[in-house]
Design a protein around this motif. Structure first.
Motif, PDB file in Angstrom:
ATOM      1  N   ALA A  24       1.102   3.879  -3.184  1.00 62.11           N
ATOM      2  CA  ALA A  24       0.702   5.280  -2.970  1.00 62.11           C
ATOM      3  C   ALA A  24       1.800   6.259  -3.375  1.00 62.11           C
ATOM      4  N   ARG A  44       0.841  -1.216   0.000  1.00 62.16           N
ATOM      5  CA  ARG A  44       0.000   0.000   0.000  1.00 62.16           C
ATOM      6  C   ARG A  44       0.864   1.250   0.000  1.00 62.16           C
ATOM      7  N   GLN A  45       1.935   1.237   0.800  1.00 65.81           N
ATOM      8  CA  GLN A  45       2.819   2.403   0.846  1.00 65.81           C
ATOM      9  C   GLN A  45       3.469   2.658  -0.514  1.00 65.81           C
TER      10      GLN A  45
END
Length: 374
Positions: free
Chosen positions: A373, A369-370
């Motif tokens: 993003a 997810r990091q």
């Protein structure tokens, strides 16, 4: 036995014990540390488990570039874990391939666990074992399958497919008999299907220190001199009686017939050999189980401790069986329920591995997810 001055691991290896490391990370692979352990510390195999992978991914930055590519490709958490773990194990298999070739496939092995969340689903375990075997695509892989009741059927099916297996989370003597039977049944199935039995290998990971941890916790409240006298004795007694079962199977007519076809006998592997009670010698689960034809897989700290001050006793394991049986007779007299102890340990073992697997997924999911993003 030849004595190697100031090299206890050489003595252990010369005694007939295969020294395996219970650890794997990309750091270990890419730094050259694994090569050094093979060259200098007599390491001839590696075992892994979800806890080890979770730690490696949480604390290592060598996965970053691959994680970034997988995040950009929209890879799921499950697929990412599969790719990362199979890549590491494939690399380790390649590093250990010369050992595998030199030992005719006995050692040079690397283990990779089926998702422990499938421990009670035989069909799903078989499917995942086949996927792991195909993905790693190295002959020195061992697919790890937990020795649950459901796992027994999976072990037979996977061995029948010609896939080599590390049966993990074995605590009970009765379950160990069932594990050996499942392995032999799988070999018989493979033989009927015309497979080359010389290519199929297996170890049974019999867990050691956790038995003492559980039994000692039951003995302490009793507190009598008799109870305290058997503290720290259950784990070694359990392992030694397991080896007696191994010898009985090795001497059986059933095994004799399979051996005639070139089959390889499943070896006992002593797992959970790091000492959890600081009152006990830090190498006790290695030195006291220095039995020819067995494997001892050690965490790095235990390997280093044995390299520094380990010893190989001259006692034959066969001379310990009577005393081992006496330990369990005394535990029964004290009211310790062996069947409950080992059943509890199996449940806890599956749960701990499942929790670690879930933690691994959370770690990977967070990083994906990091990176996605930006």
């Amino acid at each position: 036995m030849t004595t190697h001055h100031n090299d206890p691991l050489a003595d252990l290896s010369a005694s007939g014990v295969s020294v395996w490391l219970d650890d794997l990370s990309r750091e270990l692979l890419e730094s050259g540390d694994l090569d050094a352990l093979i060259a200098d510390k007599h390491v001839v195999g590696i075992t892994t488990n979800p806890t080890i992978f979770a730690s490696a991914l949480a604390h290592g930055d060598r996965y970053e570039a691959q994680l970034r590519k997988l995040a950009e490709a929209g890879s799921s958490v499950e697929d990412t874990v599969f790719v990362l773990t199979t890549d590491d194990v494939r690399s380790a298999c390649q590093v250990l391939r010369p050992v595998y070739d030199r030992t005719d496939g006995v050692d040079g092995r690397v283990s990779l666990e089926v998702d422990p969340g499938l421990a009670h689903d035989a069909a799903a375990t078989v499917d995942r074992a086949r996927e792991l075997w195909a993905a790693v695509d190295e002959p020195n892989l061992l697919v790890k399958i937990p020795a649950t009741a459901e796992g027994l059927a999976a072990i037979t099916a996977v061995i029948g497919d010609g896939i080599s297996v590390n049966v993990t989370l074995v605590f009970s003597l009765d379950r160990y008999r069932e594990v050996l039977d499942a392995y032999l049944t799988g070999l018989e199935k493979a033989d009927l299907e015309g497979r080359d039995l010389t290519a199929i290998h297996s170890v049974a990971s019999f867990f050691v220190s956790r038995v003492d941890t559980r039994v000692d916790a039951l003995l302490d409240p009793i507190g009598t001199s008799r109870a305290l006298a058997v503290k720290g004795k259950a784990a070694l007694a359990n392992a030694r009686l397991a080896h007696r079962i191994h010898e009985e199977v090795a001497a059986s007519a059933r095994w004799d017939r399979l051996a005639g076809t070139g089959a390889r006998l499943q070896r006992p592997l002593w797992a959970s050999t790091g000492v959890k009670n600081p009152d006990y010698p830090d190498t006790v689960y290695v030195s006291e189980l220095a039995i020819p034809g067995t494997v001892n897989t050690m965490p790095g700290s235990t390997l280093a401790a044995f390299a520094d001050h380990g010893t190989v006793p001259a006692t034959r394991v066969q001379d310990t069986y009577a005393a081992a049986a006496d330990v369990f007779a005394e535990l029964a007299r004290l009211g310790i329920d062996y069947d409950d102890v080992v059943a509890t340990l199996e449940r806890e073992g599956v749960r701990k591995f499942t929790d670690s697997w879930d933690e691994l997924g959370k770690t990977v999911g967070g990083r994906l997810r990091q990176l996605a993003a930006g």
